[in-house]
Design an enzyme around this catalytic site. Structure first.
Site, PDB file in Angstrom:
ATOM      1  CG  PHE A 102       7.704   9.579  -8.098  1.00 24.83           C
ATOM      2  CD1 PHE A 102       8.191  11.025  -8.550  1.00 24.83           C
ATOM      3  CD2 PHE A 102       6.446   9.527  -8.384  1.00 24.83           C
ATOM      4  CE1 PHE A 102       7.321  11.854  -9.135  1.00 24.83           C
ATOM      5  CE2 PHE A 102       5.361  10.147  -8.701  1.00 24.83           C
ATOM      6  CZ  PHE A 102       5.722  11.470  -9.194  1.00 24.83           C
ATOM      7  CG  ASP A 187       3.997   4.946  -3.431  1.00 18.49           C
ATOM      8  OD1 ASP A 187       3.128   4.131  -4.035  1.00 18.49           O
ATOM      9  OD2 ASP A 187       4.299   5.950  -3.555  1.00 18.49           O
ATOM     10  CE  LYS A 216       1.450   6.076 -11.716  1.00 18.18           C
ATOM     11  NZ  LYS A 216       2.174   6.372 -10.836  1.00 18.18           N
TER      12      LYS A 216
HETATM   13  C1  LIG Z   1       2.666   7.865 -10.107  1.00 15.50           C
HETATM   14  C2  LIG Z   1       2.634   7.482  -8.591  1.00 15.50           C
HETATM   15  C3  LIG Z   1       2.448   8.268  -7.593  1.00 15.50           C
HETATM   16  C4  LIG Z   1       1.659   9.595  -7.581  1.00 15.50           C
HETATM   17  O1  LIG Z   1       0.423   9.031  -8.207  1.00 15.50           O
HETATM   18  P1  LIG Z   1      -0.548  10.389  -8.607  1.00 15.50           P
HETATM   19  O2  LIG Z   1      -1.732   9.792  -9.124  1.00 15.50           O
HETATM   20  O3  LIG Z   1       0.182  10.899  -9.925  1.00 15.50           O
HETATM   21  O4  LIG Z   1      -0.658  11.479  -7.674  1.00 15.50           O
HETATM   22  C5  LIG Z   1       2.689   7.862  -6.257  1.00 15.50           C
HETATM   23  N1  LIG Z   1       3.533   6.773  -5.966  1.00 15.50           N
HETATM   24  C6  LIG Z   1       4.247   6.037  -6.742  1.00 15.50           C
HETATM   25  C7  LIG Z   1       5.053   4.960  -6.681  1.00 15.50           C
HETATM   26  C8  LIG Z   1       3.788   6.379  -8.237  1.00 15.50           C
HETATM   27  O5  LIG Z   1       4.376   5.577  -9.252  1.00 15.50           O
END
Ligand SMILES: *Cc1c(COP(=O)(O)O)cnc(C)c1O
Length: 364
Positions: A102, A187, A216
């Site tokens: 994700f 990420d 986040k």
């Molecule tokens: C939450 C999340 C995102 C996206 O972040 P947003 O601020 O909602 O755009 C991207 N990568 C990971 C691993 C996440 O948990």
């Protein structure tokens, strides 16, 4: 936290992993108030002292060599920036991501996100993005080639079910990327900043990314994303990327206060200790409804032998908010300031709810 009827809850979601210091931490509130009276907005073409200080402070913690930064407003934006950077630096088009991964919901980030439920309504997405099986070294070996701009991975897949990558897999991908001239983008939007018991999950594993995405909780609940990349990749070309609100002084002041508290209270180490203990206590319990318990630090997934929704509802009636991560995983992302007694209470509530479900009693 209190709902509209005055019932109180323990928030084991941190508002989807954001509230690292809980809600409305006094240091964050104070920093925002103070900065709001001085300067709220300042376009990135001008100097802004809060941003300058934040970049210095980030450099004290982000993995060695990652000394270039781009500030934006969300995790997805950080992923977008990382993907553009990878294409620009390598001159290649292909991005490899992982199944179950994700990375956000804007069109570029969504192309790297795997779940068809998020993707299908918006096809076709970015061409040249492919998904390989997470943890499959053979698949990585076959897929990473001289056309690959970057491989993007979570160190622990969050939304996909709290699946930590093994050291063998990450090491193999790191080596393949280096050998074949592709960048490794990690990420850590969810796993970063102490969540998994270290400042960054990649540090604890000794894996060096070329690009790191953060988001986040970094600004204590105000919107912020960060792309960090290796000095050796150079700058992005003038005008090739930007953000009007990225790096605004208000969000930077909140981020500085967040870093202050993370450091002063040694929250990454505390997260490690609390998480170890919780995993041990859960692990010893051996409940028939629990298939597996995974995670690191205060990012924990309890994989059930059935759908997770009844357990989440049961917990809510006991005043505990938790998250799903896929259909069967109950995910805990407590604030890093959570008390041991609160975690004991949550563990107790989870076992009570599982008992009820196991006995076939109605938990609603
Ligand atoms: C939450 C999340 C995102 C996206 O972040 P947003 O601020 O909602 O755009 C991207 N990568 C990971 C691993 C996440 O948990």
């Amino acid at each position: 936290m209190r709902d509209a009827d005055g019932r109180t809850y323990l928030d084991m979601t941190s508002g989807q992993g954001v509230a690292l210091l809980g809600h409305s931490h006094p240091r964050i509130v104070e920093a925002i108030q103070r900065q709001a009276e001085r300067l709220i907005t300042c376009p990135e073409i001008f100097y802004n002292d809060q941003r300058a200080r934040l970049l210095e402070r980030l450099a004290e913690h982000t993995p060695e060599g990652l000394t270039r930064y781009f500030l934006c407003n969300s995790g997805a934006e950080a992923v977008e920036g990382a993907m553009k950077l990878a294409r620009m630096v390598t001159g290649r088009k292909q991005i490899l991501a992982a199944q179950r991964g994700f990375h956000g919901r804007t069109l570029g980030a969504l192309s790297a996100t795997w779940n068809p439920r998020f993707r299908d309504p918006f096809l076709p997405l970015l061409p040249g993005v492919m998904h390989i099986s997470y943890e499959d070294i053979g698949a990585a070996e076959r897929a990473i080639s001289a056309s690959t701009a970057a491989v993007i991975l979570e160190v622990i897949q969050g939304e996909g079910g709290v699946h930590p990558a093994s050291l063998e897999f990450l090491t193999a991908v790191r080596d393949l990327c280096s050998k074949r001239g592709a960048l490794l983008i990690l990420d850590e939007v969810q796993t970063g900043l102490g969540r998994t018991g270290a400042w960054f999950a990649c540090d604890a594993m000794g894996i060096q990314p070329d690009v790191l995405c953060l988001g986040k909780g970094i600004a204590g609940g105000l919107p912020m994303g960060v792309v960090c990349w290796s000095e050796s990749l150079g700058r992005m070309k003038e005008g090739s990327h930007g953000s009007t609100l990225g790096g605004n002084p208000l969000a930077c002041a909140a981020a500085l206060a967040t870093l202050d508290v993370l450091e002063e209270e040694d929250l990454p180490n505390r997260s490690h200790a609390l998480g170890e203990r919780l995993l041990k206590e859960f692990g010893g319990a051996n409940h028939p409804l629990v298939r597996e318990i995974r995670g690191r630090g205060l990012m924990i997934g309890i994989d059930l032998r059935q759908r997770v929704t009844p357990a989440l509802k049961g917990l809510m009636t006991r005043g505990v908010l938790a998250l799903p991560a896929g259909p069967t995983v109950l995910r805990l992302l407590p604030p890093l300031i959570v008390q041991q007694s609160e975690l004991d209470h949550v563990r107790q509530a989870i076992f009570e709810v599982l008992e009820e479900i196991n006995d076939g009693r109605d938990v609603d």
